[in-house]
Design a protein around this motif. Structure first.
Motif, short mmCIF file in Angstrom:
data_model
loop_
_atom_site.label_atom_id
_atom_site.label_comp_id
_atom_site.label_asym_id
_atom_site.label_seq_id
_atom_site.Cartn_x
_atom_site.Cartn_y
_atom_site.Cartn_z
N ILE A 122 -9.75 -2.39 -6.75
CA ILE A 122 -9.57 -0.94 -6.90
C ILE A 122 -9.04 -0.33 -5.60
N MET A 123 -9.59 -0.79 -4.48
CA MET A 123 -9.11 -0.30 -3.18
C MET A 123 -7.62 -0.55 -3.04
N PRO A 176 0.82 -1.23 0.00
CA PRO A 176 0.00 0.00 0.00
C PRO A 176 0.85 1.28 0.00
N GLU A 183 -6.17 -3.98 6.25
CA GLU A 183 -7.03 -3.71 7.42
C GLU A 183 -8.19 -2.81 7.00
N TYR A 184 -7.87 -1.80 6.18
CA TYR A 184 -8.88 -0.85 5.73
C TYR A 184 -9.95 -1.57 4.90
N VAL A 187 -8.71 6.31 1.72
CA VAL A 187 -8.00 5.07 2.07
C VAL A 187 -6.57 5.35 2.52
N ARG A 237 1.97 1.86 -3.51
CA ARG A 237 0.86 2.27 -4.38
C ARG A 237 0.49 3.74 -4.17
N ARG A 238 0.73 4.24 -2.96
CA ARG A 238 0.38 5.65 -2.70
C ARG A 238 1.36 6.60 -3.37
N PHE A 297 -12.41 8.84 -2.44
CA PHE A 297 -12.16 7.50 -1.91
C PHE A 297 -10.65 7.19 -1.88
N ALA A 298 -9.96 7.61 -2.96
CA ALA A 298 -8.51 7.35 -3.02
C ALA A 298 -7.77 8.13 -1.93
N GLU A 312 -19.18 2.46 5.24
CA GLU A 312 -18.92 1.55 4.11
C GLU A 312 -19.86 0.35 4.17
N LEU A 323 -5.48 -0.94 -5.44
CA LEU A 323 -4.72 -0.13 -6.41
C LEU A 323 -4.44 1.26 -5.88
N VAL A 324 -5.42 1.83 -5.17
CA VAL A 324 -5.21 3.20 -4.70
C VAL A 324 -4.50 3.21 -3.34
N GLY A 325 -4.02 2.06 -2.90
CA GLY A 325 -3.15 2.05 -1.73
C GLY A 325 -3.84 1.80 -0.41
N ALA A 326 -5.04 1.15 -0.45
CA ALA A 326 -5.70 0.83 0.81
C ALA A 326 -4.99 -0.34 1.46
N THR A 327 -4.84 -0.28 2.78
CA THR A 327 -4.22 -1.41 3.49
C THR A 327 -5.25 -2.52 3.62
N ILE A 365 -2.26 5.11 -10.87
CA ILE A 365 -2.41 4.00 -11.82
C ILE A 365 -3.71 4.16 -12.60
#
Lengths: 229, 284
Positions: free
Chosen positions: B199-200, A75, B208-209, A106, A78-79, A102-103, B3, B202-206, A83
């Motif tokens: 998708i989560m 993660p 746990e999240y 997270v 990715r931050r 959302f991006a 969520e 891809l955008v860098g969600a851990t 992408i």
């Protein structure tokens, strides 16, 4: 920024993805990855975003040694990357602004800061008026702009785009390409995989061409060789 | 939390289906539990009749019997000791055995012996304990004979053992089926959201999240499913009680049992989410 040193990738089913690939993409560069399907473009991109690990060789992206990347570090990597995919990958039950916000959510961004950052990036991609609209109500080109806005909202130093214009008509393709050029103009590295050679031609950007998992042409090397006395 | 709520709003049908599947699975377990509970109650009702009766030799002084009664009362298995005199035995026989009323009326002397009736504590109402007490009572010199309905007590023991084993097997089978159904339902939810999870990521969600909302969702569905099961058990119980003669003798779960059903639902909701999301996170 991105460095591949003698990287090979063989998939568990025995398929060869990459064979001894080396290149370096410095800060601020715009690079096209070209080649037919199965040439290795996707393998390079999936290694960059930490989806796969190299079988041998070394991959470094924004300082992360990807061969030794632990699941917890993915993660974080990715931050540092934006992408974008051919199929946009937007959450269809969320509005444009929610998709982008959302991006930020997270990554644990402060809630108060989210709306202004979303509007800023939507303005950048020319969709400020469509913030409350759902992806289905947008054209393909607009959806891709939303995906790019989502990729940019965390201010990543690198933007990875996998066939971002693959599903778009000629006009939308030009628009997206211009947007990516603008983004690159701000100092962001852009790595774009495409087989649209018309787009690549005459741009003057670096082109890395792949075939059978190997680099068969790298205009960056040619330019470096040409620059030598 | 928001969520998890969003998922309920977005996929109401799937959410209702998973709650219903948890509810119905727990309902089958609950129904089985109710049957088992009532069967046990009935058995223990029958077991209450397990008692040891020592017949006293004619002419034994009452003091001797009273002293012995006190000794017997001190046995660990014994709940209550009661002396039934010969006269009491006769009047009881006259009242209870209506068919022989005539025969008993014309008697010149009382043919029935006095006896000591020994009731056992609930945990000792089985063949082995009754026999143990009977043997110890037989030792008293004034005791002519000891009876404890050996055959039917042993049959009751066998019935209890069998009911225990069958109950355990069927109960376990129901529980396994319930867990499988719930696991599959949650897996469907996760698969349906596979795109969203990727998708989560891809955008860098851990992890746990990503896991958080699924776990909350699992817990909420588990609680609602558990409550649904409790409601259905109650409705079935009421309907059944109204439509049969057994009515008054039927018992329903204690509050603790009901809480257990809901807790069990919550636990499987949580476990199901944890397992299916965990598996998915490793594969994306």
């Amino acid at each position: 920024m991105i460095r591949f040193s003698h990287v090979s990738k063989t998939y568990p089913n025995g398929v060869l993805g990459l064979r001894d690939v080396s290149f370096h993409i410095p800060k601020g560069q715009f690079v096209f990855l070209t080649g037919h399907s199965g040439a290795g473009k996707s393998s390079i991109l999936s290694l960059i975003i930490g989806e796969q690990k190299p079988t041998s060789g070394d991959v470094r992206v924004s300082g992360f040694p990807l061969g030794k990347l632990t699941p917890k570090q993915v993660p974080k990597l990715r931050r540092k990357l934006g992408i974008v995919f051919q199929d946009f990958r937007l959450l269809e039950y969320r509005t444009v602004e929610e998709n982008i916000g959302f991006a930020l959510e997270v990554t644990g961004a402060r809630r108060e800061s989210i709306p202004s950052r979303v509007i800023r990036v939507l303005t950048q991609v020319g969709l400020a008026s469509k913030a409350r609209v759902y992806p289905k109500e947008l054209s393909g080109g607009e959806q891709q702009r939303v995906a790019i806005a989502r990729a940019l909202v965390n201010d990543p130093p690198v933007l990875i785009a996998d066939e971002p214009t693959g599903n778009l008509d000629e006009r939308a393709t030009r628009g997206i390409f211009q947007l990516l050029q603008q983004i690159n103009g701000g100092g962001t590295v852009v790595v774009m995989a495409t087989h649209n050679l018309a787009l690549v031609r005459d741009t003057g950007y670096r082109v890395i061409e792949l075939k059978g998992g190997s680099i068969v042409y790298d205009s960056g090397l040619e330019a470096a060789a040409g620059a030598k006395p | 939390m928001s969520e998890a709520l969003r998922t309920f709003r977005r996929t109401p049908l799937l959410s209702v289906l998973s709650i219903a599947s948890i509810g119905f699975s727990l309902f089958t377990i609950g129904l089985f539990g109710l049957v088992a509970l009532n069967f046990r109650e009935t058995l223990s009702g029958i077991a209450e009749r397990v008692e040891v009766v020592a017949f006293v030799l004619r002419g034994t002084p009452t003091e001797a019997v009273t002293a012995a009664s006190q000794d017997i009362q001190a046995f660990p298995e014994v709940l209550e000791v009661r002396y039934v005199s010969a006269e009491e035995a006769l009047s009881r026989a006259r009242a209870e055995l209506v068919e022989f009323q005539e025969a008993y009326r014309d008697l010149e002397s009382n043919p029935l012996p006095a006896s000591i009736e020994i009731r056992l504590k609930p945990e000792f109402r089985d063949g082995a304990s009754a026999q143990r007490v009977a043997e110890r009572v037989r030792v008293f010199s004034f005791v002519d004979d000891v009876r404890y309905g050996r055959d039917w007590v042993e049959r009751l023991d066998r019935l209890r053992d069998m009911a225990g084993v069958i109950g355990l097997v069927i109960g376990l089978a129901f529980a396994v089926v319930a867990i499988v159904i719930i696991g599959v339902t949650i897996r469907i939810t996760v698969l349906q959201r596979a795109g969203e999870i990727s998708i989560m990521r891809l955008v860098g969600a851990t992890n746990e999240y990503i896991r958080g909302p699924f776990l909350i969702e699992g817990v909420v569905k588990g609680i609602l499913g558990g409550l649904l099961a409790v409601l259905m058990c109650w409705a079935t119980f009421v309907l059944f009680r109204k439509s049969t003669d057994l009515g008054a003798s039927l018992v329903f779960f204690e509050p603790l049992h009901l809480a257990l059903i809901v807790v069990f639902g919550t636990a499987i909701g949580l476990m199901g989410s944890l397992l299916s999301v965990g598996r998915h996170l490793r594969h994306v």
